[in-house]
Scaffold this active site. Structure first.
Site, PDB file in Angstrom:
ATOM      1  N   THR A  72       1.135  -1.358  -0.124  1.00  0.00           N
ATOM      2  CA  THR A  72      -0.125  -0.172   0.045  1.00  0.00           C
ATOM      3  C   THR A  72       1.057   1.155  -0.136  1.00  0.00           C
ATOM      4  OG1 THR A  72      -1.983  -0.604   0.999  1.00  0.00           O
ATOM      5  CG2 THR A  72      -1.558   1.348   1.609  1.00  0.00           C
ATOM      6  N   CYS A 328      -8.503  -6.999   1.377  1.00  0.00           N
ATOM      7  CA  CYS A 328      -8.803  -5.798   2.126  1.00  0.00           C
ATOM      8  C   CYS A 328     -10.274  -4.783   2.121  1.00  0.00           C
ATOM      9  CB  CYS A 328      -7.957  -4.364   1.227  1.00  0.00           C
ATOM     10  SG  CYS A 328      -6.169  -4.847   0.771  1.00  0.00           S
TER      11      CYS A 328
END
Length: 389
Positions: A72, A328
């Site tokens: 990320t 996620c």
């Protein structure tokens, strides 16, 4: 019987990585920015890991690897790092099936006045290269297209897309978190300028990642401070995690030629085991696909009460770990934006499940998981599933 089929969410840290991390924690725990011998030992650990990760990508120099806290942050550094080079908002292109680390970062740029084009995909989640050609503008400065889609397993034509961007002098970034260590990546041949990796997807520890930055590409940092990682990622490096990442990358490179064909065989076996359940519809592209990835959704109208989360919970009660979409977003009730972009109706986009395989998966595991999933579907529907003749 306990079966883990969620390797796209995270992989177990391999023993070799744990051993390296333990050694760093007890013997090489210095601050790598310090110039005394304790610091030098820690700095040596980082540079060794940098070399190991660079070799996984066949990068021309270890200096092209910037360590981050994960995939990320690597995605954010690539996108915002480019954006901060410009005083005025410019234009950026992404696909409509990006991981949230790219999609939400692009949305943030949009709030800052940037123009974002989201390329459509076909029913298999593939981008048409002609759409990229048509979307490029004089003020396009970055294209970011995911390499392997984490929810449906589809591989994008990254080489073709990268060549299109490069022909117009536009930087090209790809999130390769799901592809690294599962398929060969050669950044000296692949036309990419920026590429994101994550340690815990390749049997390294959580908390480490990397961004490959092609020589000559300029980025602005996200964090200000001591100027670590070539002034692109300030903050004392997580030496143990980076060391574990490095050995995981080295071993993955050595094992890939054997492990990838094995995963493909198991993947296809699982697809075949589930092929006689007509209410299960495969998602993603069957040919251009991650080697370890199997995904399905339920046929429209089967049952309004059965969602992907329902199937995940039921499989978990049976001792089998699978997931509903991306890890996620699998905790949310909203339909998958990826499946919606692929043209699935909202009701169907809530029924998706993903089974991802790894180095500890066996034929017995996939056979048992397929049998259990069929039994769960029969029980939830309160009737036997009609098999294809």
């Amino acid at each position: 019987m306990q079966i883990y089929l969620d390797y796209s969410a995270t992989t177990p840290t391999r023993p070799e990585a744990i051993a390296v991390m333990q050694n760093v924690l007890t013997q090489q725990w210095g601050n790598p920015s310090s110039i005394h011998q304790w610091g030098e030992r820690a700095a040596t650990v980082i540079e060794q890991a940098r070399t190991q990760v660079a070799e996984l990508l066949n990068a021309p120099s270890p200096k092209s690897i910037v360590f981050t806290s994960g995939g990320t942050e690597a995605d954010n550094l690539a996108i915002i790092g480019v954006a901060r080079r410009y005083k005025k908002p410019q234009h950026m292109i992404i696909s409509s099936v990006e991981h949230s680390a790219v999609a939400q970062t692009a949305a943030l740029l949009e709030q800052w006045g940037w123009e974002i084009t989201r390329l459509p995909v076909d029913c298999f989640a593939r981008v048409n290269p002609h759409h990229l050609e048509e979307a490029l503008r004089p003020n396009t400065v970055l294209v970011s297209i995911i390499y392997g889609q984490s929810e449906v397993g589809t591989l994008q034509p990254i080489e073709t897309l990268g060549k299109i961007a490069r022909s117009q002098g536009v930087l090209f970034h790809t999130d390769a978190v799901q592809v690294a260590a599962r398929l060969p990546i050669n950044v000296q041949q692949l036309p990419v300028d920026l590429l994101s990796l994550s340690s815990h997807k390749i049997y390294g520890p959580q908390g480490a990642g990397a961004l490959y930055v092609r020589e000559g590409v300029e980025l602005q940092p996200l964090l200000c401070g001591g100027g670590q990682e070539f002034n692109l990622r300030s903050g004392t490096q997580a030496v143990p995690a980076i060391a574990g990442f490095g050995i995981a990358a080295e071993l993955a490179a050595k094992e890939m030629s054997v492990e990838t064909p094995r995963l493909i065989q198991l993947r296809d076996r699982l697809f075949e085991n589930l092929a006689d359940i007509p209410i299960l519809l495969p998602t993603g592209h069957r040919l251009h696909r991650l080697p370890h990835h199997v995904s399905f959704c339920l046929a429209p109208g089967v049952s309004e009460s059965i969602t992907g989360r329902t199937l995940v919970r039921q499989m978990n009660l049976a001792g089998i770990a699978i997931s509903s979409g991306s890890a996620c977003s699998s905790g949310k009730l909203n339909p998958s934006p990826v499946l919606l972009a692929m043209g699935y109706p909202t009701s169907t986009a809530t029924t998706a499940v993903r089974m991802t395989l790894g180095k500890y998966t066996t034929e017995e595991d996939v056979d048992w998981a397929a049998m259990v999933l069929k039994q769960i579907l029969e029980r939830l529907m309160l009737k036997p599933i009609l098999l294809k003749v």
